[in-house]
Design a protein around this motif. Sequence first.
Motif, short mmCIF file in Angstrom:
data_model
loop_
_atom_site.label_atom_id
_atom_site.label_comp_id
_atom_site.label_asym_id
_atom_site.label_seq_id
_atom_site.Cartn_x
_atom_site.Cartn_y
_atom_site.Cartn_z
N VAL A 145 0.86 -1.18 0.00
CA VAL A 145 0.00 0.00 0.00
C VAL A 145 0.90 1.23 0.00
O VAL A 145 1.84 1.33 0.81
N SER A 195 1.61 5.59 -0.01
CA SER A 195 1.30 6.63 0.98
C SER A 195 -0.11 7.18 0.84
O SER A 195 -0.64 7.78 1.78
N GLU A 253 -2.62 5.27 0.42
CA GLU A 253 -3.44 4.12 0.82
C GLU A 253 -4.13 3.48 -0.39
O GLU A 253 -5.28 3.06 -0.34
N ASN A 254 -3.36 3.37 -1.48
CA ASN A 254 -3.79 2.63 -2.66
C ASN A 254 -2.97 1.34 -2.74
O ASN A 254 -1.77 1.34 -2.46
N PHE A 274 -7.39 1.11 -0.49
CA PHE A 274 -7.41 0.12 0.58
C PHE A 274 -8.82 -0.09 1.12
O PHE A 274 -9.16 -1.15 1.62
N PHE A 283 -1.65 3.97 9.33
CA PHE A 283 -0.34 3.68 8.76
C PHE A 283 0.71 4.55 9.46
O PHE A 283 0.80 5.75 9.24
N SER A 329 3.70 0.75 2.74
CA SER A 329 3.41 -0.11 3.89
C SER A 329 3.08 -1.50 3.37
O SER A 329 2.33 -1.67 2.40
#
Length: 616
Positions: free
Chosen positions: A243, A245, A247-248, A262, A273, A302
Amino acid sequence: MNSTYEITGGIVVRRWRTMFQWFGRLQIMHKIILIFLPLIFIPLFISGYLSSYNFSQSTIQNMEQSALDESKLIVSQLDSIISNAENSANFIATDINRIIVSSPEQRDSIQELRFRRQIQSKLSTDLILFPDVDSAIFIDRNNHIHTSYSRINEHEQKVFDSGMIEQVIQAGSYGINRWFRMEQRNFMVSDSTIPVLTLGKVVIDVDSGNKLGTLFINVKETTFSSFLGADKNQDISKAYLLVDSNENIISSSNPEYLLEPFDYLEVKRPLTFLNEPYSEIVNRAHGREFITVYPYDRMGWSLVNMNPMTALKSMISHNVWMTVAIGLVCLLLALLGITLLSKIIVNPLLQLAKSMRRVKDGDLSVTAAIRTQDEMGLLASVFNLMIDRIKQLIVTVENEQRRKREYELALMHAQIKPHFLYNTLDTIYVLTDMDRMDEARDTTKALADFYRIVLSKGYEIITLEEEMKIVNDYLSIMQVRYPHILQYDIAIPDELKGVNIPKLSLQPLAENAIYHGLKTKDSSGFIRIRARSDREQVIIEVEDNGVGMSPQLVSRITDFKEDPAKRKSIGIFSVHERLKLYFGDIYGIHIESKEGRGTTVKLILPNNYNKGEHYV
């Protein structure tokens, strides 16, 4: 106030009295059970609950540590790929710099073509040293596009409108890398169906400091997802996600999640995160999952590990069952003590009740082993007499059903014979009319031999050698009728010729092989009959190289419990039922077939069957 206490006390006393009266009416074994069971189950329940709680906490900690260790290993692999991509960019930029510097600035068409081929060759050969990198693209200062892949599509010019070149230039001078987000596009890629992670870098003449062009390095998403899949020994629903930054999801072993936000995973509570690893249990639409987030600071990504709680539940369930098993052992020991206490008092009654329960479950071989002269002895003798009469009635009914099945099978047996006789007589007539007397004579002799055995009185069970004579006569007749489509071979070991088999068991199988396997085939066919011994069984195979059957048709033919009106093959059913009738349910017919390749019918017999007194 005192009167209220007196009323309440009276109610309590009456309830206790009622309970003691009920307890007094119970059998002695039941009384012992009611006393001992609470003493066993209450401590077991408390210890089982504490054990399950401690075990679940320990398992969660182990899962967290295991996920963190795996995530650390995966992040190191990610870092290796990123480093390789950056190293490849530096390496290729140096080679491009050397080629451009060594080439004249003013080039004719031939020199330009040679220059472009030299750049493309260098891009492709340099990538051999960096297997993680999929492709490289160099755009020189004249806006000419050079790629490591040979086919350049019509969309490559979109790079000049994408803003990617400008972003690389804004990133800084030589040595500064500009990473773009994971995306799926149709330009500057070798395969437009796979998303890529792109690294951009300005190529500068190291001597003059002049800008020579822009270099782009592509790493396919599949390079990352190849090591994000679950281990083969783990639950297949376990997954790792990358993922970014924003959040994809930029990489996943499940293509369904790729390049989705996400939130697409329907996590009912947003994840946090952070810059350090952490774990938590979250709720998803289909259940709870244990999620571990491990940051990759170099790229601002992440690594998310999603592990369903089913594995934890399974381990806890196993622990609970272990506790239950220990409880059952304790219960068995308690029951043993109860049995010893009640042996003298209620043992005869328990023996009779046990016998009755076994009869209820269908076991009629049981007898009540009570030899006393009191009322229990009378009950036991009457019970044993009743069981004997029931068994006699069952034997009578089974014999009647057996005779009925023999009559039905004999009727089906007769139904499959007349058409063969008519067709063979027609064949003999045609052979005679064609003046082929030798063949007509041989066919008539084979027909006579065939029916001499088939219609003879006596034992229904014959030897395998006699059965093979029947089949040989039948096939020789059919070979005369169909000389262009039928060849056959029969090979039976001498030691198996004395094996017993129901008469006319193989002829229906050979007939099916001809009419349903070879006759519908465009070319000549072959029937092979073999026999072999497998310990206590004899297996006879009737094999043809005909058209074969589909698995659905094989299933219908071997569905011997199907409605007789819908039954696909009367001959095979008759043979199968006769084998079960004479030898038992473990024997019968098994069919293997492949469309276009042929069919093998296996007939399974006992190797040491005694002929007995079976008559037609």
